[in-house]
Design a protein around this motif. Sequence first.
Motif, short mmCIF file in Angstrom:
data_model
loop_
_atom_site.label_atom_id
_atom_site.label_comp_id
_atom_site.label_asym_id
_atom_site.label_seq_id
_atom_site.Cartn_x
_atom_site.Cartn_y
_atom_site.Cartn_z
N ASN A 64 0.81 -1.21 0.00
CA ASN A 64 0.00 0.00 0.00
C ASN A 64 0.85 1.27 0.00
OD1 ASN A 64 -2.57 -1.03 -0.31
ND2 ASN A 64 -2.90 -1.29 1.88
N GLN A 65 2.10 1.18 0.41
CA GLN A 65 2.96 2.37 0.39
C GLN A 65 3.13 2.88 -1.04
OE1 GLN A 65 3.77 3.71 3.53
NE2 GLN A 65 2.39 2.00 3.92
N SER A 66 3.33 1.95 -1.98
CA SER A 66 3.49 2.38 -3.37
C SER A 66 2.18 2.95 -3.92
CB SER A 66 3.98 1.23 -4.26
OG SER A 66 3.05 0.17 -4.28
N ASN A 74 -0.54 11.48 -8.43
CA ASN A 74 -1.34 11.37 -9.64
C ASN A 74 -2.82 11.64 -9.36
OD1 ASN A 74 0.69 10.11 -11.66
ND2 ASN A 74 0.91 8.89 -9.80
N GLU A 75 -3.50 12.17 -10.37
CA GLU A 75 -4.94 12.39 -10.23
C GLU A 75 -5.71 11.09 -10.28
OE1 GLU A 75 -6.96 15.40 -12.47
OE2 GLU A 75 -5.18 16.69 -12.43
#
Length: 127
Positions: A64-66, A74-75
């Motif tokens: 989940n860190q990435s 990012n949008e």
Amino acid sequence: MTNERSAKITIGGLDYELILTTKATKEIAKRYGDLEDLGEKLMKAENFEMALDEIVWLITLLANQSIYIHNRLNEEKKELLTEDDVELLTSPVEMATFKDAIMEAMFKGTKRYIESEEADTKNEVVE
């Protein structure tokens, strides 16, 4: 972007990067005390189910860190991985390879880079 400090795994046909961030380190410290205690806890897990639970928790946290990094930059947002996702989309055999990826991500996340500097001319001996 994060390749030099991540390890890759595949869950349910999707690739994830495991990254040890400061945020993840704080979560690990809350749960285990510090990174050294984590290794000891994994090796001395009282039963197989407990060991799997810890590995699933770590995979979810590090993967989940990435996703957090991606979502921050990012949008287009990605959905976070859940522990249920990891349990449902993997087999116990894969957990052994994931354990190696966890250790690789931890090693890369704590690796220290030391640069050597050119000699200082003040300390050179003059004849």
